[in-house]
Structures are given as C-alpha cells and as structure tokens.
Design a protein around this motif. Sequence first.
Motif, PDB file in Angstrom:
ATOM      1  N   PHE A  44      19.664  21.128  45.588  1.00 37.92           N
ATOM      2  CA  PHE A  44      20.086  22.247  46.433  1.00 37.92           C
ATOM      3  C   PHE A  44      19.791  21.944  47.894  1.00 37.92           C
ATOM      4  CE2 PHE A  44      19.607  26.360  48.501  1.00 37.92           C
ATOM      5  CZ  PHE A  44      20.708  27.063  48.035  1.00 37.92           C
ATOM      6  N   VAL A  45      18.580  21.445  48.170  1.00 39.76           N
ATOM      7  CA  VAL A  45      18.204  21.113  49.551  1.00 39.76           C
ATOM      8  C   VAL A  45      19.093  19.988  50.083  1.00 39.76           C
ATOM      9  CG1 VAL A  45      16.364  20.216  51.036  1.00 39.76           C
ATOM     10  CG2 VAL A  45      15.831  21.893  49.271  1.00 39.76           C
ATOM     11  N   PHE A  46      19.311  18.968  49.254  1.00 36.83           N
ATOM     12  CA  PHE A  46      20.208  17.885  49.662  1.00 36.83           C
ATOM     13  C   PHE A  46      21.605  18.424  49.961  1.00 36.83           C
ATOM     14  CE2 PHE A  46      23.599  14.993  48.227  1.00 36.83           C
ATOM     15  CZ  PHE A  46      23.477  14.004  49.199  1.00 36.83           C
ATOM     16  N   GLY A  47      22.081  19.343  49.115  1.00 40.70           N
ATOM     17  CA  GLY A  47      23.400  19.932  49.310  1.00 40.70           C
ATOM     18  C   GLY A  47      23.511  20.691  50.622  1.00 40.70           C
ATOM     19  N   ILE A  48      22.440  21.387  51.006  1.00 41.18           N
ATOM     20  CA  ILE A  48      22.439  22.123  52.278  1.00 41.18           C
ATOM     21  C   ILE A  48      22.664  21.162  53.440  1.00 41.18           C
ATOM     22  CG2 ILE A  48      20.971  23.405  53.903  1.00 41.18           C
ATOM     23  CD1 ILE A  48      19.701  24.757  51.455  1.00 41.18           C
ATOM     24  N   PHE A  49      21.902  20.087  53.460  1.00 39.12           N
ATOM     25  CA  PHE A  49      22.034  19.121  54.563  1.00 39.12           C
ATOM     26  C   PHE A  49      23.367  18.379  54.492  1.00 39.12           C
ATOM     27  CE2 PHE A  49      17.522  19.886  54.895  1.00 39.12           C
ATOM     28  CZ  PHE A  49      17.322  19.845  56.265  1.00 39.12           C
ATOM     29  N   PHE A  50      23.862  18.161  53.286  1.00 42.21           N
ATOM     30  CA  PHE A  50      25.179  17.529  53.146  1.00 42.21           C
ATOM     31  C   PHE A  50      26.256  18.416  53.761  1.00 42.21           C
ATOM     32  CE2 PHE A  50      29.175  17.119  50.798  1.00 42.21           C
ATOM     33  CZ  PHE A  50      29.436  15.769  50.944  1.00 42.21           C
ATOM     34  N   LEU A  51      26.209  19.724  53.475  1.00 48.23           N
ATOM     35  CA  LEU A  51      27.194  20.663  54.017  1.00 48.23           C
ATOM     36  C   LEU A  51      27.051  20.820  55.527  1.00 48.23           C
ATOM     37  CD1 LEU A  51      27.148  23.408  51.234  1.00 48.23           C
ATOM     38  CD2 LEU A  51      28.993  21.800  51.741  1.00 48.23           C
ATOM     39  N   ILE A  52      25.814  20.816  56.024  1.00 50.06           N
ATOM     40  CA  ILE A  52      25.607  20.866  57.476  1.00 50.06           C
ATOM     41  C   ILE A  52      26.244  19.642  58.125  1.00 50.06           C
ATOM     42  CG2 ILE A  52      23.876  20.723  59.325  1.00 50.06           C
ATOM     43  CD1 ILE A  52      22.014  22.373  57.531  1.00 50.06           C
ATOM     44  N   GLY A  53      26.002  18.472  57.540  1.00 48.85           N
ATOM     45  CA  GLY A  53      26.565  17.239  58.076  1.00 48.85           C
ATOM     46  C   GLY A  53      28.085  17.254  58.070  1.00 48.85           C
ATOM     47  N   GLU A  54      28.682  17.752  56.976  1.00 46.95           N
ATOM     48  CA  GLU A  54      30.138  17.828  56.883  1.00 46.95           C
ATOM     49  C   GLU A  54      30.710  18.775  57.930  1.00 46.95           C
ATOM     50  OE1 GLU A  54      32.422  16.141  54.492  1.00 46.95           O
ATOM     51  OE2 GLU A  54      30.629  14.944  54.820  1.00 46.95           O
ATOM     52  N   LEU A 241      25.291  20.799  37.770  1.00 51.12           N
ATOM     53  CA  LEU A 241      26.210  21.934  37.683  1.00 51.12           C
ATOM     54  C   LEU A 241      25.573  23.217  38.206  1.00 51.12           C
ATOM     55  CD1 LEU A 241      27.822  21.219  34.179  1.00 51.12           C
ATOM     56  CD2 LEU A 241      28.787  20.748  36.444  1.00 51.12           C
ATOM     57  N   LEU A 242      24.312  23.445  37.850  1.00 56.84           N
ATOM     58  CA  LEU A 242      23.606  24.640  38.336  1.00 56.84           C
ATOM     59  C   LEU A 242      23.453  24.592  39.853  1.00 56.84           C
ATOM     60  CD1 LEU A 242      20.794  25.062  35.632  1.00 56.84           C
ATOM     61  CD2 LEU A 242      22.745  26.579  36.013  1.00 56.84           C
ATOM     62  N   VAL A 244      25.364  23.036  42.106  1.00 55.43           N
ATOM     63  CA  VAL A 244      26.656  23.300  42.751  1.00 55.43           C
ATOM     64  C   VAL A 244      26.978  24.790  42.708  1.00 55.43           C
ATOM     65  CG1 VAL A 244      29.139  22.942  42.572  1.00 55.43           C
ATOM     66  CG2 VAL A 244      27.607  21.005  42.358  1.00 55.43           C
ATOM     67  N   PHE A 245      26.707  25.422  41.578  1.00 56.04           N
ATOM     68  CA  PHE A 245      26.994  26.852  41.417  1.00 56.04           C
ATOM     69  C   PHE A 245      26.210  27.693  42.427  1.00 56.04           C
ATOM     70  CE2 PHE A 245      25.833  30.936  39.396  1.00 56.04           C
ATOM     71  CZ  PHE A 245      27.090  31.500  39.289  1.00 56.04           C
ATOM     72  N   PHE A 246      24.895  27.480  42.491  1.00 49.80           N
ATOM     73  CA  PHE A 246      24.065  28.285  43.391  1.00 49.80           C
ATOM     74  C   PHE A 246      24.310  27.919  44.864  1.00 49.80           C
ATOM     75  CE2 PHE A 246      21.410  28.681  39.476  1.00 49.80           C
ATOM     76  CZ  PHE A 246      21.501  30.065  39.350  1.00 49.80           C
ATOM     77  N   LEU A 247      24.578  26.658  45.113  1.00 48.89           N
ATOM     78  CA  LEU A 247      24.882  26.234  46.480  1.00 48.89           C
ATOM     79  C   LEU A 247      26.168  26.889  46.965  1.00 48.89           C
ATOM     80  CD1 LEU A 247      23.973  24.351  48.800  1.00 48.89           C
ATOM     81  CD2 LEU A 247      25.462  22.604  47.828  1.00 48.89           C
ATOM     82  N   GLY A 248      27.175  26.980  46.088  1.00 48.06           N
ATOM     83  CA  GLY A 248      28.445  27.621  46.449  1.00 48.06           C
ATOM     84  C   GLY A 248      28.256  29.085  46.793  1.00 48.06           C
ATOM     85  N   ILE A 249      27.448  29.791  46.001  1.00 47.15           N
ATOM     86  CA  ILE A 249      27.169  31.212  46.264  1.00 47.15           C
ATOM     87  C   ILE A 249      26.476  31.377  47.612  1.00 47.15           C
ATOM     88  CG2 ILE A 249      25.823  33.217  45.519  1.00 47.15           C
ATOM     89  CD1 ILE A 249      26.303  32.301  42.627  1.00 47.15           C
ATOM     90  N   ALA A 250      25.425  30.571  47.848  1.00 44.79           N
ATOM     91  CA  ALA A 250      24.666  30.675  49.097  1.00 44.79           C
ATOM     92  C   ALA A 250      25.521  30.322  50.312  1.00 44.79           C
ATOM     93  CB  ALA A 250      23.445  29.754  49.028  1.00 44.79           C
ATOM     94  N   TYR A 251      26.315  29.256  50.189  1.00 48.29           N
ATOM     95  CA  TYR A 251      27.137  28.803  51.321  1.00 48.29           C
ATOM     96  C   TYR A 251      28.206  29.832  51.677  1.00 48.29           C
ATOM     97  CZ  TYR A 251      30.133  25.800  54.170  1.00 48.29           C
ATOM     98  OH  TYR A 251      30.884  25.277  55.203  1.00 48.29           O
ATOM     99  N   ASN A 252      28.887  30.370  50.663  1.00 47.56           N
ATOM    100  CA  ASN A 252      29.925  31.373  50.920  1.00 47.56           C
ATOM    101  C   ASN A 252      29.344  32.632  51.557  1.00 47.56           C
ATOM    102  OD1 ASN A 252      32.123  29.867  49.983  1.00 47.56           O
ATOM    103  ND2 ASN A 252      31.799  30.496  47.866  1.00 47.56           N
ATOM    104  N   TYR A 253      28.118  32.986  51.173  1.00 45.50           N
ATOM    105  CA  TYR A 253      27.460  34.152  51.774  1.00 45.50           C
ATOM    106  C   TYR A 253      27.187  33.904  53.257  1.00 45.50           C
ATOM    107  CZ  TYR A 253      23.867  37.554  52.969  1.00 45.50           C
ATOM    108  OH  TYR A 253      23.154  38.537  53.597  1.00 45.50           O
ATOM    109  N   VAL A 254      26.642  32.718  53.578  1.00 44.95           N
ATOM    110  CA  VAL A 254      26.337  32.380  54.974  1.00 44.95           C
ATOM    111  C   VAL A 254      27.609  32.327  55.810  1.00 44.95           C
ATOM    112  CG1 VAL A 254      25.430  30.574  56.502  1.00 44.95           C
ATOM    113  CG2 VAL A 254      24.210  31.162  54.402  1.00 44.95           C
TER     114      VAL A 254
END
Length: 305
Positions: A44-54, A241-242, A244-254
């Motif tokens: 999840f933490v890696f995904g956050i920084f990946f999305l910030i970078g993108e 899979l879990l 990606v699911f939770f990261l998608g929810i958090a990202y869409n909210y932000v």
Amino acid sequence: MIKKVVMIVKYSVLGYLIGEGFRNVLKNKKSTIASLMIMCATMFVFGIFFLIGENVQGVMKQVEEQQAMQVFINPDATEQEIADMGNKIRSLQYVNQAEYVTKEDALNIVKSWFKDRQELIEPYTKNNPFKASYVVTLTDLTKINEVYSQVKDLDNIASVRLRDDTINKLIDIANGVRTVSAVILILLILISVFIISNTIKLTVHARRKEISIMKYVGATNGFIRWPFMVEGIIIGVTAALLSVFFLGIAYNYVIGQTVGMVEKIQISLLQFSETFNILIIIYLVLGIGIGTIGSAISMRKYLEV
C-alpha cells in the motif's frame, strides 16, 4: 489409453499439490493473516509513492505541453526578423513548438483575466504596452536551461521568462519520489520474503517427519516443495489484490477531495483506472515473486536428508 492414464495422473498430482497449498494456508491462519497484513501495508505504501510519481510525471508532461518559456521580442524587430527568430527557435533540439503571440493577443489574454473589470484595462487599449512573444514548449523539461542558453543569444530578443522554478521543483519531486519508491520496494521485498519464509517454516516444521519419509521413499524435491510454494504464492497474490483494492478506494477519495483545487491551477491528475493495469501487473509480479522466493528459502533446510 496409456496417454489418457498419464494425463489423469498428471491432473491428480497437480490437484494434490494445489490442494495441499490451500490447506497449508488454512492451517496457519494467524501467521497467514500476519503475513497478509504486513505485505498489504508495505504494498500500500509503495503504491502511494508509485501513484505520486505517476502524477508528477503527468503534471510535468502537461507543463511541457503548455509553456516552458516565453521569449519576448524587441519592438523594433521587423516581420521578417520575427519570422526568422521563430524558425530558429523551432529548429533547436528539445523544442516542441514555438507559438507566436502578437501584442494584440497578449492584451486580449490580459483582458480575459479581468473579465468584469475591463475598465482597469481600458487605458492600455490605446497604448498597448505588451510585447509580442513566442510561447515555447519543450519535449523534455529537464533540458530547459540548455534551450534557454541558446535562445537568449538570438538576435532581437528583449527578454526570456522561464518557468524554471516550477519546473525545477517538479523535477526535484520526481527524483525524490523515484528514490523513495525504490527504497520502499527494496524494503517491501526483504520484509515480505522474511515474513513469508517464516510463515511457511511453521508448516514445514510441523510436517518435517512426513517430509523426511517422503524423501526416503523417493519423492522429488519439486514434489515436496510445490505445496509450500503454492502457499507462498497464494499469500502474495491475495496481498496484491487486497492492496490494489484498498489503494483504489483511498486514491479515488483523495482525488475527489482535491479535484476543485487542481482544476483552478489548470492541471489534471490521473484517474486510478489509468494506472490500474500497470499497478496490478507490478503487484502480481511482486506477490508471486516474493511468495516463491520466501517458500524456496524456508524449504532449503528440510530438503537436505
């Protein structure tokens, strides 16, 4: 007939190996849940920084498409000299395009900013103080200083205004995010391999006598190892899979909370759906890879008879 029997045996063996892997997961519920939680947290933490970078890369691309620098032209320049200047700018390496903005265009742009307060601009309509210019966009923002050093030496240049502060900050952020993402990815792999290997060691240790007997009666290392590798892969894929699911929810909210503010500065952020495919591939590769490596490490000791 023989081929049919061989195929049935192969499917039976495969079903046994996969079934044993699932049974191992269910037997060690506490350790499996602990492994899942730790892997999900790190992914999840890696995904956050990946999305910030993108998103930083996306913003840099938008800035590239808008404006990197504005080249103001000497008022005494002739039309031919202005045209020659534009051709020279466009011929430079890393220049995407150079759009000519007349004095009248510049005044109209300023008028559009004031909208209902046109009386403030009225005095300038008779004596237009604005200079004609070229709005220059680049193919690579990191080369802005290199392009600037060539543009400023051209004839009939009054001044050059850079967006270098914004660009340099974006470049610094992009580099910082890449570094942090790499560090987190390495930590994710090391921590997850350690956790999964220890989780599977519990199952292996409980079945060590059974493994020894299987070795003595001729079972191959692969036959013994596969159920535990399946266990590791199941944990890794489930965590992916879990996450990606939770990261998608958090990202869409932000994104939903910041969309108004972002639109004001004329910048758009990526939708989660735009990064989903690459993110799910990265997560699955990580999950399967980490699960396989963790399982292999945990089995080494018990396969030596």
